[in-house]
Scaffold this motif. Structure first.
Motif, short mmCIF file in Angstrom:
data_model
loop_
_atom_site.label_atom_id
_atom_site.label_comp_id
_atom_site.label_asym_id
_atom_site.label_seq_id
_atom_site.Cartn_x
_atom_site.Cartn_y
_atom_site.Cartn_z
N SER A 137 47.40 -31.84 -50.11
CA SER A 137 46.78 -30.58 -50.54
C SER A 137 45.40 -30.37 -49.91
O SER A 137 44.85 -29.27 -50.00
N ILE A 139 42.68 -35.50 -45.21
CA ILE A 139 43.46 -36.12 -44.14
C ILE A 139 44.94 -35.76 -44.25
O ILE A 139 45.61 -35.48 -43.25
N ARG A 178 49.26 -33.89 -56.90
CA ARG A 178 49.41 -33.52 -58.31
C ARG A 178 49.35 -32.02 -58.55
O ARG A 178 50.08 -31.49 -59.37
N ASN A 232 49.90 -41.23 -48.08
CA ASN A 232 48.49 -40.90 -47.83
C ASN A 232 47.68 -40.78 -49.12
O ASN A 232 46.49 -41.07 -49.14
N TYR A 250 39.36 -50.77 -54.71
CA TYR A 250 39.95 -49.89 -53.68
C TYR A 250 40.24 -50.70 -52.41
O TYR A 250 41.33 -50.59 -51.82
N ALA A 266 35.50 -40.58 -43.29
CA ALA A 266 35.87 -39.22 -42.86
C ALA A 266 35.35 -38.23 -43.89
O ALA A 266 35.29 -38.54 -45.08
N THR A 284 35.71 -35.88 -46.31
CA THR A 284 36.66 -35.26 -47.25
C THR A 284 36.07 -35.34 -48.66
O THR A 284 35.06 -36.02 -48.88
N1 LIG Z 1 37.83 -39.97 -46.46
C1 LIG Z 1 37.59 -41.19 -46.04
O1 LIG Z 1 36.44 -41.54 -45.67
C2 LIG Z 1 38.70 -42.19 -45.97
C3 LIG Z 1 38.45 -43.40 -45.30
C4 LIG Z 1 39.47 -44.34 -45.23
C5 LIG Z 1 40.70 -44.07 -45.80
N2 LIG Z 1 40.91 -42.88 -46.44
C6 LIG Z 1 42.23 -42.66 -47.04
O2 LIG Z 1 42.73 -41.44 -46.58
C7 LIG Z 1 43.68 -40.93 -47.55
C8 LIG Z 1 43.40 -39.48 -47.82
O3 LIG Z 1 42.12 -39.36 -48.39
P1 LIG Z 1 41.18 -38.11 -48.14
O4 LIG Z 1 39.89 -38.65 -47.71
O5 LIG Z 1 41.87 -37.10 -47.32
O6 LIG Z 1 40.99 -37.60 -49.65
P2 LIG Z 1 41.03 -36.16 -50.34
O7 LIG Z 1 40.57 -35.10 -49.40
O8 LIG Z 1 40.30 -36.32 -51.62
O9 LIG Z 1 42.58 -35.96 -50.62
C9 LIG Z 1 43.26 -36.80 -51.50
C10 LIG Z 1 44.67 -36.23 -51.69
O10 LIG Z 1 45.40 -37.11 -52.55
C11 LIG Z 1 45.92 -36.36 -53.65
N3 LIG Z 1 45.99 -37.25 -54.80
C12 LIG Z 1 44.97 -37.86 -55.45
N4 LIG Z 1 45.44 -38.61 -56.46
C13 LIG Z 1 46.79 -38.47 -56.45
C14 LIG Z 1 47.85 -38.98 -57.24
N5 LIG Z 1 47.63 -39.77 -58.28
N6 LIG Z 1 49.13 -38.61 -56.94
C15 LIG Z 1 49.38 -37.78 -55.91
N7 LIG Z 1 48.43 -37.26 -55.13
C16 LIG Z 1 47.15 -37.59 -55.39
C17 LIG Z 1 44.97 -35.17 -53.80
O11 LIG Z 1 45.56 -34.02 -54.38
P3 LIG Z 1 45.68 -33.73 -55.98
O12 LIG Z 1 44.29 -33.76 -56.52
O13 LIG Z 1 46.35 -32.40 -56.03
O14 LIG Z 1 46.56 -34.81 -56.52
C18 LIG Z 1 44.66 -34.87 -52.34
O15 LIG Z 1 45.71 -34.11 -51.77
C19 LIG Z 1 43.55 -41.87 -48.75
O16 LIG Z 1 44.59 -42.81 -48.71
C20 LIG Z 1 42.23 -42.55 -48.54
O17 LIG Z 1 42.18 -43.80 -49.16
C21 LIG Z 1 39.94 -41.94 -46.54
#
Ligand SMILES: NC(=O)c1ccc[n+]([C@@H]2O[C@H](COP(=O)([O-])OP(=O)(O)OC[C@H]3O[C@@H](n4cnc5c(N)ncnc54)[C@H](OP(=O)(O)O)[C@@H]3O)[C@@H](O)[C@H]2O)c1
Length: 255
Positions: free
Chosen positions: A19, A22, A42, A94, A160, A193, A195
């Motif tokens: 949604s 990433i 969600r 993801n 985490y 990243a 986000t």
């Molecule tokens: N951003 C960074 O710096 C970074 C660095 C390393 C790794 N990552 C990894 O990259 C991935 C994506 O993260 P992001 O940074 O893009 O975060 P984000 O922008 O906050 O997006 C997180 C996504 O996960 C969904 N989500 C959260 N809890 C959930 C649940 N219980 N069930 C289903 N969906 C759920 C959220 O939507 P809803 O709220 O609608 O559920 C949203 O679509 C993650 O695995 C994170 O650990 C991120």
């Protein structure tokens, strides 16, 4: 010939957490390369916005509200995808959560359960369910969005980091076991990243300055910079790669 190696035409891809951030970038990229998308997180509202973006550029996507910490919801995601598209070619695990920032010794049992349930158990259950469908087809690609934190624990993000190290091993274990069925399992480990997820880090000028100052590329990532690696790992361009996690960290690990 080589351009076609990246083609995803007709492939059905589930991207969890699509949604925003990433996951959204990966879904948009997959659509541009021809895949049909199953958008799962969600909240339906955010998913619908991404679906509209995909449809307005001529792609196809459906939204299935899913909680990755709920096994019944995960079963529903697979069942609804099969009902609508009849197959699954690509799975991107993801979605992740992190409700706690601080010394790990202070992390409560409920924090542990939430993080492990969503980041690790959820990915395990979904991989199992989708893996069985891919075994029938004798092909498939599974991509786990891991983290630099799996390799070098992030201060304040202990549980985490542990969950992501587990996801790294899920990648290796399933790559080992499913390779015989033509299924490749790989990971991507992003560094910081920009986000919503990481806003506590990049939104704090002091922390951001500290992080950026030691990054060889001198900046944090934008979500779309992770999407190219996800296309590569889902396509024939990476046909002989399995069991690996590609680090996309702006050089953090060599700093
Ligand atoms: N951003 C960074 O710096 C970074 C660095 C390393 C790794 N990552 C990894 O990259 C991935 C994506 O993260 P992001 O940074 O893009 O975060 P984000 O922008 O906050 O997006 C997180 C996504 O996960 C969904 N989500 C959260 N809890 C959930 C649940 N219980 N069930 C289903 N969906 C759920 C959220 O939507 P809803 O709220 O609608 O559920 C949203 O679509 C993650 O695995 C994170 O650990 C991120």
């Amino acid at each position: 010939m080589y351009k076609e190696m990246f083609d995803l035409s007709g492939k059905v891809a589930i991207v969890t957490g699509s949604s925003r951030g990433i996951g959204e970038a990966i879904a948009l990229a997959y659509s541009e390369f021809g895949a049909k998308l199953v958008l799962a997180s969600r909240k339906l509202e955010g998913l619908n916005t991404v679906r509209e973006k995909i449809e307005s550029s001529g792609g196809e996507a459906i939204c299935i509200p899913t909680h990755m910490g709920d096994p019944t919801s995960i079963e529903n995601l697979v069942a609804e995808t099969m009902k609508y598209f009849g197959t699954i070619d690509i799975l991107v695990n993801n979605a992740a959560t992190n409700p706690f920032f601080g010394p790990t010794i202070e992390a409560s049992e409920s924090v542990w359960d939430k993080i492990i349930d969503v980041n690790l158990k959820g990915a395990f259950l979904l991989t199992k369910a989708v893996g069985k469908i891919m075994i029938e087809k004798n092909e498939g690609c599974i991509i786990n969005i891991c983290s630099e934190a799996a390799i070098r624990p992030m201060p304040g993000l202990g549980v985490y980091s542990i969950s992501k190290a587990g996801l790294d091993m899920i990648t290796k274990v399933f790559a080992q076991e499913l390779g015989q069925y033509g299924i490749r399992v790989n990971g991507i480990a992003p560094g910081l990243a920009q986000t919503k997820f990481s806003k506590a880090l990049w939104g704090n000028e002091e922390i951001k300055k500290m992080v950026v100052s030691r990054l060889p590329l001198g900046r944090i990532a934008q979500p779309h910079e992770i999407a190219g690696t996800a296309v590569f790992l889902a396509s024939r361009a990476s046909s002989f790669i399995t069991g690996h996690t590609i680090v996309a960290d702006g050089g953090s690990l060599v700093s």
